[in-house]
Design a protein around this motif. Structure first.
Motif, PDB file in Angstrom:
ATOM      1  N   VAL A   1      60.199  79.586  83.809  1.00 43.80           N
ATOM      2  CA  VAL A   1      58.501  80.272  83.006  1.00 43.80           C
ATOM      3  C   VAL A   1      57.603  79.756  81.747  1.00 43.80           C
ATOM      4  CG1 VAL A   1      59.255  82.972  84.113  1.00 43.80           C
ATOM      5  CG2 VAL A   1      60.042  81.468  81.556  1.00 43.80           C
ATOM      6  N   HIS A   2      56.529  79.767  81.541  1.00 41.71           N
ATOM      7  CA  HIS A   2      55.995  79.430  80.606  1.00 41.71           C
ATOM      8  C   HIS A   2      55.566  80.548  79.526  1.00 41.71           C
ATOM      9  CE1 HIS A   2      54.210  75.512  77.670  1.00 41.71           C
ATOM     10  NE2 HIS A   2      55.320  76.683  76.962  1.00 41.71           N
ATOM     11  N   ALA A   3      55.202  81.199  78.823  1.00 40.36           N
ATOM     12  CA  ALA A   3      55.106  82.219  77.923  1.00 40.36           C
ATOM     13  C   ALA A   3      54.431  81.935  77.113  1.00 40.36           C
ATOM     14  CB  ALA A   3      56.308  83.254  78.143  1.00 40.36           C
ATOM     15  N   PHE A   4      53.542  82.754  76.564  1.00 35.73           N
ATOM     16  CA  PHE A   4      52.958  82.613  75.433  1.00 35.73           C
ATOM     17  C   PHE A   4      52.319  84.482  74.828  1.00 35.73           C
ATOM     18  CE2 PHE A   4      51.193  79.346  77.848  1.00 35.73           C
ATOM     19  CZ  PHE A   4      51.618  78.585  77.319  1.00 35.73           C
ATOM     20  N   GLY A   5      52.583  84.399  73.719  1.00 40.45           N
ATOM     21  CA  GLY A   5      52.341  85.815  73.366  1.00 40.45           C
ATOM     22  C   GLY A   5      51.946  85.956  71.910  1.00 40.45           C
ATOM     23  N   GLY A   6      51.772  86.869  71.793  1.00 32.40           N
ATOM     24  CA  GLY A   6      50.644  87.337  70.047  1.00 32.40           C
ATOM     25  C   GLY A   6      50.580  88.913  69.708  1.00 32.40           C
ATOM     26  N   THR A   7      50.152  88.808  68.887  1.00 37.73           N
ATOM     27  CA  THR A   7      50.161  89.975  68.009  1.00 37.73           C
ATOM     28  C   THR A   7      48.729  90.191  67.327  1.00 37.73           C
ATOM     29  OG1 THR A   7      52.175  90.651  67.896  1.00 37.73           O
ATOM     30  CG2 THR A   7      51.325  92.543  66.858  1.00 37.73           C
ATOM     31  N   LEU A   8      47.266  91.101  68.632  1.00 42.70           N
ATOM     32  CA  LEU A   8      46.401  90.696  67.782  1.00 42.70           C
ATOM     33  C   LEU A   8      45.487  91.980  67.786  1.00 42.70           C
ATOM     34  CD1 LEU A   8      45.226  87.453  69.505  1.00 42.70           C
ATOM     35  CD2 LEU A   8      46.209  87.783  67.155  1.00 42.70           C
ATOM     36  N   ALA A   9      46.093  93.095  68.986  1.00 47.84           N
ATOM     37  CA  ALA A   9      45.411  94.091  68.981  1.00 47.84           C
ATOM     38  C   ALA A   9      45.446  94.784  67.765  1.00 47.84           C
ATOM     39  CB  ALA A   9      45.207  95.322  70.662  1.00 47.84           C
ATOM     40  N   CYS A  10      47.201  94.866  67.656  1.00 47.17           N
ATOM     41  CA  CYS A  10      48.025  96.265  67.365  1.00 47.17           C
ATOM     42  C   CYS A  10      48.929  95.553  65.769  1.00 47.17           C
ATOM     43  CB  CYS A  10      48.897  96.569  67.915  1.00 47.17           C
ATOM     44  SG  CYS A  10      48.469  97.018  69.671  1.00 47.17           S
TER      45      CYS A  10
ATOM     46  N   PRO B   1      54.035 105.125  71.177  1.00 46.59           N
ATOM     47  CA  PRO B   1      54.830 105.405  69.305  1.00 46.59           C
ATOM     48  C   PRO B   1      55.324 104.336  68.611  1.00 46.59           C
ATOM     49  CG  PRO B   1      55.680 106.825  70.888  1.00 46.59           C
ATOM     50  CD  PRO B   1      53.997 106.152  71.627  1.00 46.59           C
ATOM     51  N   LEU B   2      55.092 103.843  67.315  1.00 51.00           N
ATOM     52  CA  LEU B   2      55.798 103.198  66.535  1.00 51.00           C
ATOM     53  C   LEU B   2      57.187 103.769  66.819  1.00 51.00           C
ATOM     54  CD1 LEU B   2      53.887 102.856  63.649  1.00 51.00           C
ATOM     55  CD2 LEU B   2      54.336 101.251  65.536  1.00 51.00           C
ATOM     56  N   SER B   3      57.250 105.356  67.414  1.00 52.53           N
ATOM     57  CA  SER B   3      58.896 105.151  67.521  1.00 52.53           C
ATOM     58  C   SER B   3      59.645 104.681  68.402  1.00 52.53           C
ATOM     59  CB  SER B   3      59.147 106.730  67.698  1.00 52.53           C
ATOM     60  OG  SER B   3      57.954 107.335  69.074  1.00 52.53           O
ATOM     61  N   PHE B   4      58.417 104.443  69.334  1.00 49.88           N
ATOM     62  CA  PHE B   4      58.727 103.505  70.960  1.00 49.88           C
ATOM     63  C   PHE B   4      59.782 102.239  70.350  1.00 49.88           C
ATOM     64  CE2 PHE B   4      58.394 100.946  75.039  1.00 49.88           C
ATOM     65  CZ  PHE B   4      58.842 102.040  75.678  1.00 49.88           C
ATOM     66  N   TYR B   5      59.273 101.807  70.039  1.00 52.45           N
ATOM     67  CA  TYR B   5      60.147 100.760  69.010  1.00 52.45           C
ATOM     68  C   TYR B   5      60.855 100.119  68.666  1.00 52.45           C
ATOM     69  CZ  TYR B   5      55.148  98.399  71.084  1.00 52.45           C
ATOM     70  OH  TYR B   5      54.215  98.663  71.675  1.00 52.45           O
TER      71      TYR B   5
ATOM     72  N   GLU C   1      49.858  97.148  63.474  1.00 49.23           N
ATOM     73  CA  GLU C   1      51.120  98.104  62.996  1.00 49.23           C
ATOM     74  C   GLU C   1      52.289  97.208  63.373  1.00 49.23           C
ATOM     75  OE1 GLU C   1      48.899  98.989  64.738  1.00 49.23           O
ATOM     76  OE2 GLU C   1      49.676 100.026  66.825  1.00 49.23           O
ATOM     77  N   LEU C   2      52.098  96.569  64.665  1.00 49.70           N
ATOM     78  CA  LEU C   2      53.338  95.648  65.719  1.00 49.70           C
ATOM     79  C   LEU C   2      54.212  94.758  64.526  1.00 49.70           C
ATOM     80  CD1 LEU C   2      52.672  96.249  68.961  1.00 49.70           C
ATOM     81  CD2 LEU C   2      53.252  97.750  67.679  1.00 49.70           C
ATOM     82  N   VAL C   3      53.193  93.996  63.974  1.00 49.82           N
ATOM     83  CA  VAL C   3      53.134  92.889  63.424  1.00 49.82           C
ATOM     84  C   VAL C   3      54.556  92.752  62.354  1.00 49.82           C
ATOM     85  CG1 VAL C   3      52.709  91.506  61.256  1.00 49.82           C
ATOM     86  CG2 VAL C   3      51.004  92.102  63.211  1.00 49.82           C
ATOM     87  N   GLU C   4      54.453  93.658  61.662  1.00 50.92           N
ATOM     88  CA  GLU C   4      56.157  94.130  60.822  1.00 50.92           C
ATOM     89  C   GLU C   4      57.235  94.177  61.962  1.00 50.92           C
ATOM     90  OE1 GLU C   4      56.354  98.222  57.787  1.00 50.92           O
ATOM     91  OE2 GLU C   4      54.091  96.521  57.108  1.00 50.92           O
ATOM     92  N   LEU C   5      57.137  94.788  62.900  1.00 48.96           N
ATOM     93  CA  LEU C   5      58.014  95.186  63.955  1.00 48.96           C
ATOM     94  C   LEU C   5      58.373  94.148  64.427  1.00 48.96           C
ATOM     95  CD1 LEU C   5      57.760  98.306  65.005  1.00 48.96           C
ATOM     96  CD2 LEU C   5      58.624  98.278  62.795  1.00 48.96           C
ATOM     97  N   GLY C   6      58.036  92.976  64.843  1.00 46.15           N
ATOM     98  CA  GLY C   6      58.262  91.381  65.361  1.00 46.15           C
ATOM     99  C   GLY C   6      57.754  91.671  67.086  1.00 46.15           C
ATOM    100  N   GLU C   7      57.448  92.286  66.705  1.00 43.05           N
ATOM    101  CA  GLU C   7      57.184  93.413  68.574  1.00 43.05           C
ATOM    102  C   GLU C   7      55.802  92.399  69.270  1.00 43.05           C
ATOM    103  OE1 GLU C   7      58.380  94.584  70.815  1.00 43.05           O
ATOM    104  OE2 GLU C   7      60.262  95.399  68.859  1.00 43.05           O
ATOM    105  N   LEU C   8      55.200  91.825  70.414  1.00 37.41           N
ATOM    106  CA  LEU C   8      54.306  91.961  70.343  1.00 37.41           C
ATOM    107  C   LEU C   8      53.295  92.243  71.107  1.00 37.41           C
ATOM    108  CD1 LEU C   8      55.577  88.182  72.609  1.00 37.41           C
ATOM    109  CD2 LEU C   8      55.316  88.512  70.274  1.00 37.41           C
ATOM    110  N   ASP C   9      52.076  92.524  71.015  1.00 32.61           N
ATOM    111  CA  ASP C   9      51.035  93.224  71.662  1.00 32.61           C
ATOM    112  C   ASP C   9      50.675  92.530  73.205  1.00 32.61           C
ATOM    113  OD1 ASP C   9      48.634  91.621  71.222  1.00 32.61           O
ATOM    114  OD2 ASP C   9      48.283  93.282  69.150  1.00 32.61           O
ATOM    115  N   ALA C  10      50.336  91.164  73.962  1.00 40.38           N
ATOM    116  CA  ALA C  10      50.142  90.870  74.205  1.00 40.38           C
ATOM    117  C   ALA C  10      50.718  89.260  74.500  1.00 40.38           C
ATOM    118  CB  ALA C  10      48.725  90.385  74.305  1.00 40.38           C
ATOM    119  N   GLY C  11      51.411  89.037  76.065  1.00 35.85           N
ATOM    120  CA  GLY C  11      51.705  88.114  76.359  1.00 35.85           C
ATOM    121  C   GLY C  11      51.086  87.521  77.632  1.00 35.85           C
ATOM    122  N   MET C  12      51.502  86.221  78.329  1.00 33.93           N
ATOM    123  CA  MET C  12      50.391  85.696  79.149  1.00 33.93           C
ATOM    124  C   MET C  12      51.630  84.584  79.953  1.00 33.93           C
ATOM    125  SD  MET C  12      47.773  85.928  81.162  1.00 33.93           S
ATOM    126  CE  MET C  12      46.493  85.917  80.499  1.00 33.93           C
TER     127      MET C  12
END
Ligand code: NAD
Length: 345
Positions: A195-204, A161-165, A206-217
């Protein structure tokens, strides 16, 4: 042997499970009290588990003489201060991952526990899962030869839930991928050097506003030359999918399954089965084994299987991954660790 008095701090998704386990499934433990800033949540859990004591802060909980050990399952940004509270009160500690959000924070947590001569164990519970434990044993016995490739994915069915973030547990690499980083070091028996990391916020969205990633590789290079790749995804929709593979020079090991129960349905539409839904289901045995081991370690004075140093190393990889994703370049883990310490000093 006298039972170990246990208190649980933070009674959300994870703390509730630790409290339930301590209450009735760990014979050498006695759940004495729970605490949560949401006092109603603490009271509700205490009533559900038929224990007397609930508090709105760790400070009150650790005042109790009959609490010997504290399980910390508050939001991650409080872990360090809660470790310090517990250590100052002379309580042994099982702290959820990550132990702290910075390397300095981890060092402060380690120093607090050392200074107080209390045990500090960290909640990388996958090491207590029977399949992962068996995989590690076989790698140590040389069955797969030299480890060459490490691959691991961790996909949640639904995001927390958003409260977790909002409460400060959220960043993907520090919260979720850190489990894969711990597995990587533990199963390859080597440190991650780069490490070489990539990430995005594509599935959720609502996380864009919080600046959180929802996918990372994250691609990994180990000090001894092995290579790896890990993935975290907050929303698979189909289930809780945890899968790890270690390819060696002689054999390959795979840990993971999607099907929860033994029922498979075969009909005109094809073959179907249920899926594992949640980490509390997939790792139910691991959480319990972890708590039993912690309690036994305290009672017998043994060293924890997952040390604070393990937490430090896993966090260093996670911080390097976050830096790599942010800067768009590969990052050496040691370089990141040093930079982190410099920035904090
Ligand atoms: N090992 C695992 O598999 C695993 C899985 C989930 C969460 N976790 C970790 O457990 C921790 C909690 O996660 P969660 O999913 O249970 O979160 P959650 O949001 O469900 O629960 C957190 C609880 O802590 C309480 N809280 C907030 N501030 C507090 C404070 N200062 N003192 C006491 N209580 C406080 C909240 O009211 C809430 O009840 C996080 O650090 C997370 O990384 C670990």
């Amino acid at each position: 042997m006298a039972k170990l008095g246990v208190g649980v701090v933070g009674v959300g998704r994870m703390g509730r499970r630790h409290a339930e386990n301590a209450r009735s499934l760990v014979s050498e433990a006695k759940l004495v009290a729970v605490a949560d800033v949401d006092i109603e949540a603490a009271r509700r859990l205490a009533a559900d588990l038929e224990i007397e004591h609930s508090y709105s802060s760790i400070e009150e909980l650790v005042e109790r003489k009959d609490v010997d050990a504290v399980v910390i399952a508050s939001p991650s940004r409080f872990h360090l201060s809660h470790v310090q509270n517990a250590a100052e009160a002379g309580k042994h500690i099982l702290c959820e991952k990550p132990l702290a959000l910075t390397i300095d924070g981890v060092d402060d947590a380690i120093a607090a526990a050392r200074g107080a001569k209390v045990l500090l164990q960290v909640g990388f519970m996958r090491r207590y899962d029977p399949a992962y434990a068996e995989a590690c044993k076989r790698i140590e016995a040389g069955e797969i030869g030299t480890p060459i490739i490490f691959r691991s994915i961790g996909r949640d069915r639904q995001p927390p839930p958003l409260s977790f973030y909002q409460s400060g547990s959220g960043p993907l690499f520090l919260d979720s991928t850190i489990h894969e980083f711990d597995l990587a070091r533990w199963l390859i028996h080597d440190e991650v050097a780069e490490v070489h990391a990539f990430g995005g916020t594509l599935a959720c969205p609502e996380l864009v506003e919080l600046g959180e990633l929802d996918a990372g590789m994250v691609n990994l290079r180990f000090s001894g030359g092995a290579i790896g790749n890990v993935e975290s995804l907050r929303q698979s929709r189909y289930g809780y999918d945890i899968y790890t593979e270690v390819v060696g020079s002689k054999a390959t090991l795979r840990v993971g399954y999607l099907q929860q129960t033994a029922l498979t349905i075969l009909n005109g539409e094809g073959v179907g089965h249920d899926v594992v839904d949640h980490f509390l289901v997939r790792f139910a045995e691991a959480y319990l084994n972890q708590l039993r081991d912690f309690v036994r370690n305290v009672l017998t004075g043994s060293q924890p299987r997952v040390s604070a140093e393990d937490a430090r190393q896993a966090l260093a990889i996670a911080l390097a991954a976050a830096r790599s994703q942010h800067d768009g370049r590969a990052v050496r883990v040691s370089e990141e660790t040093r930079a982190e310490i410099r920035a904090a000093s």
